[in-house]
Design a protein around this motif. Sequence first.
Motif, PDB file in Angstrom:
ATOM      1  N   ARG A   1       1.985   8.297  -9.733  1.00 54.81           N
ATOM      2  CA  ARG A   1       3.019   7.305  -9.992  1.00 54.81           C
ATOM      3  C   ARG A   1       3.013   6.337 -11.175  1.00 54.81           C
ATOM      4  NH1 ARG A   1       3.805   5.628  -3.582  1.00 54.81           N
ATOM      5  NH2 ARG A   1       3.464   7.805  -2.370  1.00 54.81           N
TER       6      ARG A   1
ATOM      7  N   ALA B   1       2.021   1.687  -3.599  1.00 55.19           N
ATOM      8  CA  ALA B   1       1.107   2.237  -4.529  1.00 55.19           C
ATOM      9  C   ALA B   1       0.367   3.742  -4.170  1.00 55.19           C
ATOM     10  CB  ALA B   1       0.020   1.154  -4.241  1.00 55.19           C
ATOM     11  N   GLY B   2       0.972   4.186  -3.054  1.00 54.68           N
ATOM     12  CA  GLY B   2       0.441   5.313  -2.640  1.00 54.68           C
ATOM     13  C   GLY B   2      -0.730   5.522  -1.897  1.00 54.68           C
ATOM     14  N   PHE B   3      -1.194   4.516  -1.563  1.00 53.66           N
ATOM     15  CA  PHE B   3      -2.731   4.551  -0.697  1.00 53.66           C
ATOM     16  C   PHE B   3      -2.472   4.861   0.880  1.00 53.66           C
ATOM     17  CE2 PHE B   3      -3.806   0.928  -4.087  1.00 53.66           C
ATOM     18  CZ  PHE B   3      -4.324   2.055  -4.896  1.00 53.66           C
TER      19      PHE B   3
ATOM     20  N   PRO C   1      -1.446   8.165  -5.866  1.00 53.77           N
ATOM     21  CA  PRO C   1      -1.371   7.092  -6.741  1.00 53.77           C
ATOM     22  C   PRO C   1      -1.531   7.155  -8.156  1.00 53.77           C
ATOM     23  CG  PRO C   1      -2.869   6.608  -4.874  1.00 53.77           C
ATOM     24  CD  PRO C   1      -2.505   8.117  -4.868  1.00 53.77           C
ATOM     25  N   GLN C   2      -2.279   8.005  -8.740  1.00 49.24           N
ATOM     26  CA  GLN C   2      -2.298   8.524  -9.888  1.00 49.24           C
ATOM     27  C   GLN C   2      -1.326   9.180 -10.617  1.00 49.24           C
ATOM     28  OE1 GLN C   2      -4.134   9.840  -7.585  1.00 49.24           O
ATOM     29  NE2 GLN C   2      -4.671  11.694  -7.945  1.00 49.24           N
TER      30      GLN C   2
ATOM     31  N   ARG D   1       0.665  -1.076   0.135  1.00 46.19           N
ATOM     32  CA  ARG D   1      -0.178  -0.186  -0.079  1.00 46.19           C
ATOM     33  C   ARG D   1       0.823   1.325  -0.041  1.00 46.19           C
ATOM     34  NH1 ARG D   1      -4.979   0.107   1.232  1.00 46.19           N
ATOM     35  NH2 ARG D   1      -4.736   1.806   2.431  1.00 46.19           N
TER      36      ARG D   1
END
Length: 325
Positions: free
Chosen positions: A67, A42-44, A64-65, A39
Amino acid sequence: MTRRFGAAVALDALSLEVGAGEFVALLGGSGSGKSTLLRLVAGFDRPDAGRILLEGKDITALPPQARDVAMMFQSYALFPHMDVAANIAYGLRRAGMGGRDIAARVAELVGLLRLEGLERRRPSQLSGGQQQRVALARALARRPALVLLDEPLAALDAGLRERTGLELRALQRRTGASFVMVTHDQAEALALADRVALLDTGRIAQFDTPRALYERPATRAVARFLGAANILEADGPVPLDAATPAPAYALRPERIALRPTVPTRNGTEAMVEEVAFRGADTLVLARAPGGLSLRVVLVAGQATPEPGQRVALAWEASALAPLSA
């Protein structure tokens, strides 16, 4: 990276480097930190300390978007109201790609993942294996540098899981993307990954190739978790003759053999307690002097002892893997 949740430390100053085009599996028990690590990459979620670098660029603060990372969830998370083609194209449309380019990329991925003829079906009309391939196609659509997979094969039955796993590895080789996969399945991690990171309480207990991790575990914890090795203490009741001095050794069950007599070293008499036929092999649980319990795996065709029978067990010095802790 370090990540805390209140007083609990999920990741404890963990460092991990994944090579370009490498397939890495994150393996460990529940609460070891595998999913937290995924996570964060992923950037969450955000780490409390540490950085995340992708191809030399610090992406720790990026959403996230932003990356160059794609994630495939265990549930596949396909849009139920969209057909296969629309699911694959979703990220491309959000990125502003033109319709002609989207159609070409979708057609390329449909062919790559053997989804021909399914483009107009919705997820509910697909098998589990087909849904898995659609989710993977969507993850690969934007040609990310890194693909994260959260238990990607967990929803499949055993037979399909093995075949799909090998297809997944072959696909990773063809695309050249780096894959990081979280799994609870030891056999899956060993079969698919170039290297396996075994996590234990938020730290990496060992990070190595599957063969090295299995044959030469570094610690008791690694040896017990991966393949349930026997642990023999250097000063224990069984005389040992090892090539490398160590406080303890890991001895894999399949490296123990039945012998007519007990050798003076690297062997012991034992009483058979349980015998379990497992198809390709038979598991024997035996009790040695001093209360030492040994797991022995006999391949199909070997004579199998009965519970209550006394047996002579032996192993080669090369089978003793030294443990540092």
